[in-house]
Design a protein around this motif. Sequence first.
Motif, PDB file in Angstrom:
ATOM      1  N   VAL A  58      38.262  28.011  52.122  1.00  0.00           N
ATOM      2  CA  VAL A  58      39.559  28.478  52.619  1.00  0.00           C
ATOM      3  C   VAL A  58      40.060  29.668  51.795  1.00  0.00           C
ATOM      4  O   VAL A  58      40.589  30.628  52.355  1.00  0.00           O
ATOM      5  N   ILE A  59      39.877  29.626  50.498  1.00  0.00           N
ATOM      6  CA  ILE A  59      40.311  30.750  49.651  1.00  0.00           C
ATOM      7  C   ILE A  59      39.545  32.010  50.038  1.00  0.00           C
ATOM      8  O   ILE A  59      40.125  33.090  50.189  1.00  0.00           O
ATOM      9  N   SER A  60      38.250  31.885  50.214  1.00  0.00           N
ATOM     10  CA  SER A  60      37.434  33.032  50.591  1.00  0.00           C
ATOM     11  C   SER A  60      37.884  33.595  51.938  1.00  0.00           C
ATOM     12  O   SER A  60      37.980  34.816  52.112  1.00  0.00           O
ATOM     13  N   ARG A  61      38.179  32.741  52.883  1.00  0.00           N
ATOM     14  CA  ARG A  61      38.654  33.177  54.211  1.00  0.00           C
ATOM     15  C   ARG A  61      39.981  33.922  54.085  1.00  0.00           C
ATOM     16  O   ARG A  61      40.177  34.971  54.699  1.00  0.00           O
ATOM     17  N   THR A  62      40.891  33.374  53.300  1.00  0.00           N
ATOM     18  CA  THR A  62      42.199  34.000  53.104  1.00  0.00           C
ATOM     19  C   THR A  62      42.057  35.364  52.451  1.00  0.00           C
ATOM     20  O   THR A  62      42.685  36.336  52.876  1.00  0.00           O
ATOM     21  N   HIS A 102      28.015  35.937  39.338  1.00  0.00           N
ATOM     22  CA  HIS A 102      28.371  35.503  40.695  1.00  0.00           C
ATOM     23  C   HIS A 102      29.723  34.803  40.725  1.00  0.00           C
ATOM     24  O   HIS A 102      30.022  33.954  39.888  1.00  0.00           O
ATOM     25  N   GLN A 103      30.528  35.163  41.701  1.00  0.00           N
ATOM     26  CA  GLN A 103      31.793  34.500  42.018  1.00  0.00           C
ATOM     27  C   GLN A 103      31.881  34.436  43.540  1.00  0.00           C
ATOM     28  O   GLN A 103      31.160  35.134  44.245  1.00  0.00           O
ATOM     29  N   SER A 104      32.809  33.667  44.037  1.00  0.00           N
ATOM     30  CA  SER A 104      33.022  33.609  45.484  1.00  0.00           C
ATOM     31  C   SER A 104      34.485  33.278  45.761  1.00  0.00           C
ATOM     32  O   SER A 104      34.978  32.278  45.232  1.00  0.00           O
ATOM     33  N   PRO A 105      35.134  34.117  46.541  1.00  0.00           N
ATOM     34  CA  PRO A 105      34.680  35.396  47.077  1.00  0.00           C
ATOM     35  C   PRO A 105      34.600  36.441  45.965  1.00  0.00           C
ATOM     36  O   PRO A 105      35.205  36.283  44.900  1.00  0.00           O
ATOM     37  N   ASN A 114      25.521  51.729  40.079  1.00  0.00           N
ATOM     38  CA  ASN A 114      26.186  50.818  39.152  1.00  0.00           C
ATOM     39  C   ASN A 114      27.534  50.363  39.690  1.00  0.00           C
ATOM     40  O   ASN A 114      28.227  51.140  40.358  1.00  0.00           O
ATOM     41  N   PRO A 115      27.916  49.135  39.369  1.00  0.00           N
ATOM     42  CA  PRO A 115      29.245  48.686  39.793  1.00  0.00           C
ATOM     43  C   PRO A 115      30.325  49.413  38.986  1.00  0.00           C
ATOM     44  O   PRO A 115      30.270  49.449  37.756  1.00  0.00           O
ATOM     45  N   ILE A 116      31.250  50.036  39.687  1.00  0.00           N
ATOM     46  CA  ILE A 116      32.369  50.685  39.004  1.00  0.00           C
ATOM     47  C   ILE A 116      33.613  49.808  39.064  1.00  0.00           C
ATOM     48  O   ILE A 116      34.596  50.060  38.394  1.00  0.00           O
ATOM     49  N   LEU A 117      33.524  48.749  39.885  1.00  0.00           N
ATOM     50  CA  LEU A 117      34.629  47.809  40.020  1.00  0.00           C
ATOM     51  C   LEU A 117      34.068  46.513  40.567  1.00  0.00           C
ATOM     52  O   LEU A 117      33.170  46.532  41.418  1.00  0.00           O
ATOM     53  N   HIS A 118      34.577  45.414  40.074  1.00  0.00           N
ATOM     54  CA  HIS A 118      34.277  44.129  40.693  1.00  0.00           C
ATOM     55  C   HIS A 118      35.468  43.219  40.488  1.00  0.00           C
ATOM     56  O   HIS A 118      36.169  43.293  39.477  1.00  0.00           O
ATOM     57  N   ALA A 119      35.722  42.413  41.490  1.00  0.00           N
ATOM     58  CA  ALA A 119      36.864  41.502  41.450  1.00  0.00           C
ATOM     59  C   ALA A 119      36.486  40.242  42.214  1.00  0.00           C
ATOM     60  O   ALA A 119      35.596  40.259  43.066  1.00  0.00           O
ATOM     61  N   SER A 120      37.179  39.163  41.888  1.00  0.00           N
ATOM     62  CA  SER A 120      36.935  37.915  42.609  1.00  0.00           C
ATOM     63  C   SER A 120      38.252  37.250  42.962  1.00  0.00           C
ATOM     64  O   SER A 120      39.312  37.592  42.440  1.00  0.00           O
ATOM     65  N   HIS A 121      38.147  36.326  43.884  1.00  0.00           N
ATOM     66  CA  HIS A 121      39.269  35.544  44.367  1.00  0.00           C
ATOM     67  C   HIS A 121      40.429  36.457  44.786  1.00  0.00           C
ATOM     68  O   HIS A 121      40.206  37.488  45.404  1.00  0.00           O
ATOM     69  N   TYR A 122      41.656  36.102  44.454  1.00  0.00           N
ATOM     70  CA  TYR A 122      42.811  36.863  44.923  1.00  0.00           C
ATOM     71  C   TYR A 122      42.934  38.236  44.267  1.00  0.00           C
ATOM     72  O   TYR A 122      43.641  39.107  44.781  1.00  0.00           O
ATOM     73  N   ASP A 123      42.237  38.473  43.174  1.00  0.00           N
ATOM     74  CA  ASP A 123      42.248  39.805  42.557  1.00  0.00           C
ATOM     75  C   ASP A 123      41.683  40.865  43.508  1.00  0.00           C
ATOM     76  O   ASP A 123      42.033  42.042  43.407  1.00  0.00           O
ATOM     77  N   ILE A 124      40.844  40.442  44.429  1.00  0.00           N
ATOM     78  CA  ILE A 124      40.270  41.372  45.406  1.00  0.00           C
ATOM     79  C   ILE A 124      41.379  42.042  46.216  1.00  0.00           C
ATOM     80  O   ILE A 124      41.306  43.236  46.514  1.00  0.00           O
ATOM     81  N   THR A 125      42.408  41.290  46.555  1.00  0.00           N
ATOM     82  CA  THR A 125      43.479  41.830  47.399  1.00  0.00           C
ATOM     83  C   THR A 125      44.395  42.781  46.635  1.00  0.00           C
ATOM     84  O   THR A 125      45.236  43.431  47.245  1.00  0.00           O
TER      85      THR A 125
END
Length: 134
Positions: A58-62, A102-105, A114-125
Amino acid sequence: MGIFENIFGKTSNSSENKEHEESKIKWIPLTSIQQIKEIKNLSKTNLVGIFKHSTRCVISRTVLDRFQQVFPENNSIKMYYLDLLNYRDVSNEIEVAFQVLHQSPQFLLIKEENPILHASHYDITQINFQKIIK
């Protein structure tokens, strides 16, 4: 039905198809390990995003819904979508290839291999794409 089916319009439910039609993001399905090389090569000239999504969470969907709302229109970021439940081996290889636990989402933005940014969970928004895309 999973989000992967919703995104790519494989359902007949009109509300689900409407959601797909309204998405500003032109998702590229990430379904094979070989595509990681493609992403690295593409990132030499373009920003490339990878959204890793668990279709049963549900968190990933949101987060995915909110991400699609805040993602800016008319940008040149190539966006890949990974269904973690169906392609866990691809997710594992992303972790190795880009050295991001690894995280999800999870969202990764790749530039020059190279990754210049990565975020997980609500930080993505909370990602400020306007600042990144300049």
